[in-house]
Design an enzyme around this catalytic site. Sequence first.
Site, PDB file in Angstrom:
ATOM      1  N   GLU A   1      -6.100 -11.138  -0.854  1.00 36.59           N
ATOM      2  CA  GLU A   1      -7.068 -10.508   0.060  1.00 36.59           C
ATOM      3  C   GLU A   1      -8.456 -10.353  -0.545  1.00 36.59           C
ATOM      4  OE1 GLU A   1      -5.441  -7.131   2.096  1.00 36.59           O
ATOM      5  OE2 GLU A   1      -3.387  -7.834   1.871  1.00 36.59           O
TER       6      GLU A   1
ATOM      7  N   GLU B   1       0.787  -1.245   0.000  1.00 39.20           N
ATOM      8  CA  GLU B   1       0.000   0.000   0.000  1.00 39.20           C
ATOM      9  C   GLU B   1       0.819   1.295   0.000  1.00 39.20           C
ATOM     10  OE1 GLU B   1      -2.629  -0.494   3.315  1.00 39.20           O
ATOM     11  OE2 GLU B   1      -3.621  -2.219   2.437  1.00 39.20           O
TER      12      GLU B   1
HETATM   13  C1  XIL Z   1      -6.349  -6.621   8.317  1.00 39.03           C
HETATM   14  C2  XIL Z   1      -6.619  -7.831   9.187  1.00 39.03           C
HETATM   15  O1  XIL Z   1      -7.486  -8.700   8.507  1.00 39.03           O
HETATM   16  C3  XIL Z   1      -7.243  -7.392  10.503  1.00 39.03           C
HETATM   17  O2  XIL Z   1      -7.354  -8.499  11.385  1.00 39.03           O
HETATM   18  C4  XIL Z   1      -6.403  -6.294  11.160  1.00 39.03           C
HETATM   19  O3  XIL Z   1      -7.058  -5.821  12.311  1.00 39.03           O
HETATM   20  C5  XIL Z   1      -6.182  -5.157  10.184  1.00 39.03           C
HETATM   21  O4  XIL Z   1      -5.599  -5.652   9.001  1.00 39.03           O
HETATM   22  N1  XIL Z   1      -4.923  -4.723   3.790  1.00 39.03           N
HETATM   23  C6  XIL Z   1      -3.948  -5.602   4.209  1.00 39.03           C
HETATM   24  C7  XIL Z   1      -4.222  -6.531   5.319  1.00 39.03           C
HETATM   25  O5  XIL Z   1      -2.884  -5.675   3.566  1.00 39.03           O
HETATM   26  O6  XIL Z   1      -3.080  -6.823   6.063  1.00 39.03           O
HETATM   27  C8  XIL Z   1      -5.330  -6.017   6.218  1.00 39.03           C
HETATM   28  O7  XIL Z   1      -5.622  -7.023   7.158  1.00 39.03           O
HETATM   29  C9  XIL Z   1      -6.545  -5.636   5.398  1.00 39.03           C
HETATM   30  C10 XIL Z   1      -6.200  -4.543   4.406  1.00 39.03           C
END
Ligand code: XIL
EC number: 3.2.1.8
Length: 379
Positions: free
Chosen positions: A265, A160
């Site tokens: 994701e 990011e």
């Molecule tokens: C999220 C997790 O799923 C949560 O448990 C945590 O509280 C916050 O982060 N982008 C990413 C991930 O790259 O690491 C994030 O994961 C969601 C957004």
Amino acid sequence: MKLKRIILLLLTVMFSFSYGEVFAKDGNSLKKALKNKFLIGVSVNTRQSSGKDVAAVEVVKKNFNSIVAENCMKSSVIHPKENKYNFTQADEFVSFGESNQMAIIGHCLIWHSQLAPWFCVDKNGNNVSPEVLKKRMKDHITTIVKRYKGRIKGWDVVNEAIEDNGAYRKTKFYEILGEEYIPLAFQYAHEADPNAELYYNDYSMAQPGRREAVVKMVNDLKRRGIRIDAVGMQGHIGMDYPKISEFEKSMLAFAGTGVKIMITELDLTVIPSPNPNVGAEVSASFEYKKEMNPYPDGLPEEVSKAWTERMNDFFRLFLKHHNLITRVTLWGVADQNSWRNDWPMRGRTDYPLLFDRNYQPKPVVDLIIKEAEKNKISF
Ligand code: XIL
């Protein structure tokens, strides 16, 4: 002779189709069906990688052939103080993947969120010098990547770093080192494990500004001879964003640089977004409102149908471009595990994943399997 050949061909076709059908009904798994397309992965939390969440572990073993750490490798967890690493959970995560012969993905080395508070500042809270930050980044990346050398297939090296409009995100890393922190991170990771794949990962990748900036960044890295294997497109999607055509455009643009694509994701939220502009920025937070939680007791039939169709449409897109894609990873095992229930508003009930709250596959799983099987039959 000719007739015999025709009958044989007909029998083969019939067998192939019915085999596909039975296969799917049998509860054939995603990983078997997608075997020759791309890896199918899932993020696991620590209750899963430690084996405590037995039902979830069963789903993971049966359906997925790749895992990524949901939280335990982020800097605030794995490296909470400058001289203190905490490897317990990450070790457990890697062992879990190994004992199930999975492709293990490390997430993530350099990220502005869930960042260890000490990382970019001195004791008084002031930004450290560029030299100090470089050294800290190098120590952090080298220690972690070397520890799992040869066991982790690939790392999300930088997560990011770009904004919607294509500008560099103004993180502490950027403030102190400028855009150079990105190639440096990739270089440190490569030196620590020359065989590991290295990825750039980001959300809202269908945004034209981010698309262009990521293409430029990847091209720059490649021009300088710095290893980057794939772009991870986070799939935190909703019912009306992004447009599939824009998502496809980005896939093709990234692949055009010569790297592979990974859908990382993936989750498809079905509840309203308090502000569609937040992308997947984890620091976004809105006060709970009952009307923003419309399905606490289950999804109405038509909503569920629309969700199935949209998720299926995305998988069709992935299957269409399976030669460009090396992995599709879901962000969570079953609906109750999803971060979407609490982000960007705590305490809601969402339905974003492929397995329901009873760890049962949703109807879309069968559709994905059939689609993948269909693609397999070619004469
Ligand atoms: C999220 C997790 O799923 C949560 O448990 C945590 O509280 C916050 O982060 N982008 C990413 C991930 O790259 O690491 C994030 O994961 C969601 C957004």
